[in-house]
Design a protein around this motif. Structure first.
Motif, PDB file in Angstrom:
ATOM      1  N   ASN A 116     -27.163 -30.768  22.941  1.00  0.00           N
ATOM      2  CA  ASN A 116     -26.760 -31.276  21.625  1.00  0.00           C
ATOM      3  C   ASN A 116     -27.496 -32.563  21.267  1.00  0.00           C
ATOM      4  OD1 ASN A 116     -24.962 -29.299  20.734  1.00  0.00           O
ATOM      5  ND2 ASN A 116     -23.239 -30.205  21.834  1.00  0.00           N
ATOM      6  N   TYR A 119     -31.531 -31.543  20.871  1.00  0.00           N
ATOM      7  CA  TYR A 119     -31.955 -30.598  19.840  1.00  0.00           C
ATOM      8  C   TYR A 119     -31.060 -30.600  18.601  1.00  0.00           C
ATOM      9  CZ  TYR A 119     -34.626 -28.773  23.795  1.00  0.00           C
ATOM     10  OH  TYR A 119     -35.468 -28.639  24.866  1.00  0.00           O
ATOM     11  N   ARG A 122     -26.576 -28.049  15.628  1.00  0.00           N
ATOM     12  CA  ARG A 122     -26.836 -26.698  15.131  1.00  0.00           C
ATOM     13  C   ARG A 122     -27.543 -25.860  16.189  1.00  0.00           C
ATOM     14  NH1 ARG A 122     -30.472 -26.894  11.100  1.00  0.00           N
ATOM     15  NH2 ARG A 122     -30.045 -24.729  10.525  1.00  0.00           N
ATOM     16  N   ALA A 123     -28.459 -26.491  16.895  1.00  0.00           N
ATOM     17  CA  ALA A 123     -29.118 -25.796  18.001  1.00  0.00           C
ATOM     18  C   ALA A 123     -28.114 -25.496  19.113  1.00  0.00           C
ATOM     19  CB  ALA A 123     -30.270 -26.641  18.538  1.00  0.00           C
ATOM     20  N   ALA A 126     -26.158 -22.507  18.213  1.00  0.00           N
ATOM     21  CA  ALA A 126     -26.947 -21.286  18.420  1.00  0.00           C
ATOM     22  C   ALA A 126     -26.940 -20.888  19.893  1.00  0.00           C
ATOM     23  CB  ALA A 126     -28.373 -21.496  17.927  1.00  0.00           C
ATOM     24  N   THR A 181     -33.097 -19.499  24.220  1.00  0.00           N
ATOM     25  CA  THR A 181     -32.608 -19.556  22.847  1.00  0.00           C
ATOM     26  C   THR A 181     -33.696 -20.143  21.960  1.00  0.00           C
ATOM     27  OG1 THR A 181     -30.305 -19.842  23.562  1.00  0.00           O
ATOM     28  CG2 THR A 181     -30.841 -20.479  21.303  1.00  0.00           C
ATOM     29  N   PHE A 183     -34.532 -21.562  18.475  1.00  0.00           N
ATOM     30  CA  PHE A 183     -33.900 -22.118  17.287  1.00  0.00           C
ATOM     31  C   PHE A 183     -34.944 -22.899  16.509  1.00  0.00           C
ATOM     32  CE2 PHE A 183     -31.661 -25.544  15.039  1.00  0.00           C
ATOM     33  CZ  PHE A 183     -30.771 -24.788  14.289  1.00  0.00           C
ATOM     34  N   GLU A 184     -35.229 -22.388  15.303  1.00  0.00           N
ATOM     35  CA  GLU A 184     -36.309 -22.948  14.499  1.00  0.00           C
ATOM     36  C   GLU A 184     -37.579 -22.945  15.346  1.00  0.00           C
ATOM     37  OE1 GLU A 184     -34.712 -26.658  13.067  1.00  0.00           O
ATOM     38  OE2 GLU A 184     -33.420 -25.655  11.592  1.00  0.00           O
ATOM     39  N   LYS A 186     -37.850 -24.481  18.274  1.00  0.00           N
ATOM     40  CA  LYS A 186     -37.475 -24.974  19.601  1.00  0.00           C
ATOM     41  C   LYS A 186     -37.154 -23.802  20.529  1.00  0.00           C
ATOM     42  CE  LYS A 186     -35.193 -28.865  17.287  1.00  0.00           C
ATOM     43  NZ  LYS A 186     -35.192 -28.295  15.929  1.00  0.00           N
ATOM     44  N   ILE A 188     -35.048 -23.235  23.913  1.00  0.00           N
ATOM     45  CA  ILE A 188     -34.032 -23.968  24.670  1.00  0.00           C
ATOM     46  C   ILE A 188     -33.589 -23.140  25.879  1.00  0.00           C
ATOM     47  CG2 ILE A 188     -31.806 -25.128  24.556  1.00  0.00           C
ATOM     48  CD1 ILE A 188     -32.168 -25.178  21.488  1.00  0.00           C
TER      49      ILE A 188
END
Length: 255
Positions: A116, A119, A122-123, A126, A181, A183-184, A186, A188
């Motif tokens: 958190n 990133y 919101r990430a 996700a 994951t 995300f955009e 990124k 992760i």
């Protein structure tokens, strides 16, 4: 009467319109001294065919919307809105139906706060959703998976002994460790630690959860990204259980 689909809404409009037309003609016939004359028949037919469809259409749509809201409310009462897993209360309700033997897993994402902070939330959301999907896929239809809050998940495997459940726990752990994951822009990575305990008719759910939680604590303390199984059933020996390993060894030597 419920309206749960567009078809049922239009059926309601049709039925109300036909019923209104019939009642209008009936009352006109009964109340008019001359019966259904041409002059009386025209308004007795046109008025219900104009008013009834529009009014019943509005009512049908309101009923359809109300049904959708009720379904949404029922969903929110049972499921976690972010992950789609059962919520804490529903987990206990399902357990009451399927108890009393099996295995309890408590799963907790490692260093989730760092995700958190690095990133963004919101990430992090996700990540939680995708980990929940992995969890549900690994648990399948035989088990019960729930989000207890934050990054903590609980699984109950009915009638599955701890050794068999450990295989499921290892499958969850390895699947999470291998997952990325996106995300955009990124990518992760995360891992998960799992505490496992057995549950039998002589063990209360709260005790099994506490045993799994203590096993999870040991998984975290010993390096994370691993499965630790509680010894026996119920709550492990509490003597020195909250001490650091070095202090536990010292306490054992002096006892």
């Amino acid at each position: 009467m419920k309206v749960t689909s567009r078809f049922e809404a239009w059926r309601l409009v049709f039925l109300v319109s036909i019923a209104s037309l019939f009642l209008s003609l009936l009352f006109t016939y009964l109340l008019s001294p001359l019966g259904l004359t041409k002059e009386a028949l025209v308004p007795a037919t046109i008025v219900p065919l104009v008013v009834a469809p529009s009014v019943s259409y509005v009512v049908a749509n309101m009923m359809l919307r109300l049904n959708a809201l009720n379904q949404r409310l029922e969903y929110l009462v049972q499921f976690d809105p972010m992950t789609g897993l059962l919520n804490r209360a529903s987990f206990f309700d399902r357990f009451e139906v399927s108890r009393h033997t099996g295995s309890i897993l408590i799963c907790d994402l490692d260093h989730f706060k760092t995700i958190n902070d690095t990133y963004g939330h919101r990430a992090g959301d996700a990540v939680l959703r995708q980990i929940a999907d992995i969890l549900q896929k690994q648990v399948g239809t035989d088990g019960i998976a729930a989000r207890f809050g934050g990054e903590e998940f609980v699984v109950f495997h009915p009638a599955k002994p701890a050794e068999a459940a450990r295989g499921c726990a290892e499958a969850i752990r390895s699947a999470v460790a291998a997952h990325v994951t996106v995300f955009e822009d990124k990518r992760i990575h995360c891992t998960i630690s799992i505490g496992l305990s057995a549950l039998d008719p002589q063990t209360r759910l709260d005790d099994a959860l506490e045993a799994s939680d203590r096993a999870l604590y040991q998984a975290k303390k010993s390096g994370r990204n691993k499965v630790v199984q509680a010894t026996g059933t119920g709550v492990p020996d509490r003597r020195n259980s909250d001490l650091e390993p070095e202090m536990q060894q010292a306490a054992t030597k002096t006892s």
